[in-house]
Enzyme design. Structure first.
Site, short mmCIF file in Angstrom:
data_model
loop_
_atom_site.label_atom_id
_atom_site.label_comp_id
_atom_site.label_asym_id
_atom_site.label_seq_id
_atom_site.Cartn_x
_atom_site.Cartn_y
_atom_site.Cartn_z
CD GLN A 250 -66.10 1.93 20.18
OE1 GLN A 250 -65.00 1.94 20.72
NE2 GLN A 250 -67.12 2.59 20.67
CD GLU A 318 -72.39 6.54 19.46
OE1 GLU A 318 -72.16 7.11 20.53
OE2 GLU A 318 -72.67 5.32 19.39
CG HIS A 319 -68.60 5.97 17.35
ND1 HIS A 319 -69.34 5.10 18.13
CD2 HIS A 319 -68.22 6.98 18.16
CE1 HIS A 319 -69.38 5.56 19.37
NE2 HIS A 319 -68.73 6.70 19.41
CG HIS A 411 -101.50 39.28 16.98
ND1 HIS A 411 -102.39 38.54 17.71
CD2 HIS A 411 -100.33 38.56 16.98
CE1 HIS A 411 -101.81 37.43 18.13
NE2 HIS A 411 -100.55 37.42 17.70
#
Length: 429
Positions: A250, A318-319, A411
């Protein structure tokens, strides 16, 4: 207590490089916003040496490109897309509309509505990421997005045929050979020839990620996907060859890609250091992977599995590969990760290319608050409500008092109007 055997760059060094990227991207976005197609063409010619008559491919061009590919390549793309489609369809089926009567006469619900238009970026360059077409275009189509456009850069002045094939098979409605920040700007802001989209997605380099960050708000984004991150959690049952292989596998993404090892075994840590050096001698992409490891690599020694979980959740990578005797422990206990790869039989490359889960995942700590790209990212969960006249008058009495509590006179009057119109009494209002 956890002990670092190796550390990567400091936050100060990272921030300095990010500042330069910010300014470059801001300038390009301003150019495209002001000058549209002319700016896109000028930037493409300057940065990619690419200025075709039309950036968008015609259907005839797409079919010719597909025909030019080997049958095996086409079959491989179809196989990968079948896996990703199957998992995405299962995810879509898990997202359901609801409608419930919360009390007599009051009905609340939500509908899951696909985004109308999406722009997908498919990276090119040294690594033409064919798989990103599956992950973004195909997933958007499974979610029900009506218009999906896709951009990918030329590679050395050539159209990346396999990427175009994957885009087409995934269901892209428009395909453009256009890269970088100028592609993101064209999709998000629109030009004379490219209608703008509601959302932009997909991975890319630091400039593409920064473009998404600066464009967020004007359009939606999937997430800010920075440099690829890989963490291996291993104990004494793991072997250094596999740990090193999976980190370096990676790290080749780019020189800023962090790779980390958290381990309970100092012996494995030392063996991994040696094994990484050995594999760098023969790895074809060692020129990139070595820089990534030397500048961003981390090795952290921990006492036990519980401390490994705590430190891994701090990194929020991430991984995350788990090479331990009990991988299930980490699935049961970790909370911050993009994707988990459990046991030595699987690895990040499977997730990146073919197994079926999505490879566009959170980085830079974003796993603390978001998951990765999936069909749900392309769907807006929108609520609605309806009341019977009797219920409206009853709810209106509560609403009027609560609005008065907050000094919202207008309101309060909205509520009182319903009480007067539909109620039999307005006492205590």
């Amino acid at each position: 207590m956890a002990k670092f055997l190796k550390k990567g760059k400091s936050q100060e060094e990272i921030a300095k490089s990010e500042a330069q990227v910010y300014e470059t991207v801001r300038t390009i976005l301003d150019q495209v916003a002001k000058n549209g197609d002319a700016a896109v063409r000028e930037l493409s010619a300057k940065l990619d040496r690419w200025s075709p008559e039309n950036f968008r491919l015609s259907e005839e061009q797409i079919q010719e490109i597909i025909k030019s590919l080997p049958e095996e390549t086409i079959d491989d793309i179809k196989f990968a897309q079948a896996q990703i489609r199957r998992f995405a369809e299962e995810q879509r089926a898990a997202i359901r509309d609801i409608e419930v009567e919360t009390q007599p006469g009051v009905t609340l619900g939500h509908k899951n509505i696909p985004v109308n238009s999406v722009g997908c970026y498919i990276p090119g360059g040294r690594y033409p990421m064919v798989a990103s077409a599956h992950m973004s275009v195909l997933t958007a189509k499974v979610a029900g997005v009506k218009r999906v456009i896709a951009c990918t850069p030329p590679i050395n002045g050539q159209i990346p045929a396999a990427t175009v094939c994957a885009m087409a098979f995934a269901g892209a409605d428009e395909i453009y050979i256009l890269g970088g920040v100028q592609a993101m700007a064209a999709m998000a802001l629109g030009t004379e020839t490219i209608a703008p989209v509601d959302m932009i997605v997909g991975p890319g380099n630091a400039y593409v990620a920064e473009a998404k960050r600066q464009l967020f708000g004007r359009v939606g984004i999937d997430l800010l996907a920075g440099p690829t991150e890989t963490l291996v959690i291993a104990d004494e049952t793991a072997d250094a060859e596999m740990v090193a292989c999976d980190i370096l596998g990676q790290a080749e993404h780019g020189p800023t890609s962090p790779g980390a090892l958290i381990t309970t075994s100092e012996t494995l840590a030392q063996e991994t250091l040696k094994e990484i050096e050995r594999q760098l001698q023969t790895l074809p992409t060692a020129d990139v992977a070595r820089v990534a490891w030397e500048e961003n690599g981390i090795i952290l020694l921990v006492a036990d599995e519980a401390e490994a979980v705590a430190e891994a959740d701090k990194l929020a990578f991430e991984h995350v590969e788990v090479l331990t005797k009990d991988p299930q422990y980490f699935l049961n206990n970790m909370t911050n990760f993009g994707a988990l790869f459990l046991g030595p039989e699987t690895n990040v490359a499977y997730g990146d290319k073919v197994i079926g889960t999505n490879h566009t995942l959170p980085t830079k700590g974003a796993a603390r608050y978001t998951g990765g790209l999936w069909v749900g990212k392309f769907i807006k969960t929108c609520t609605y409500q309806k009341c019977t006249p009797e219920a409206s008058a009853r709810i209106g009495e509560y609403a009027a008092r609560l609005c008065a509590l907050e000094n919202f006179a207008g309101h309060r009057e909205q509520a009182l109007l319903r009480v007067r119109r539909y109620g039999k009494t307005s006492a205590n209002v």
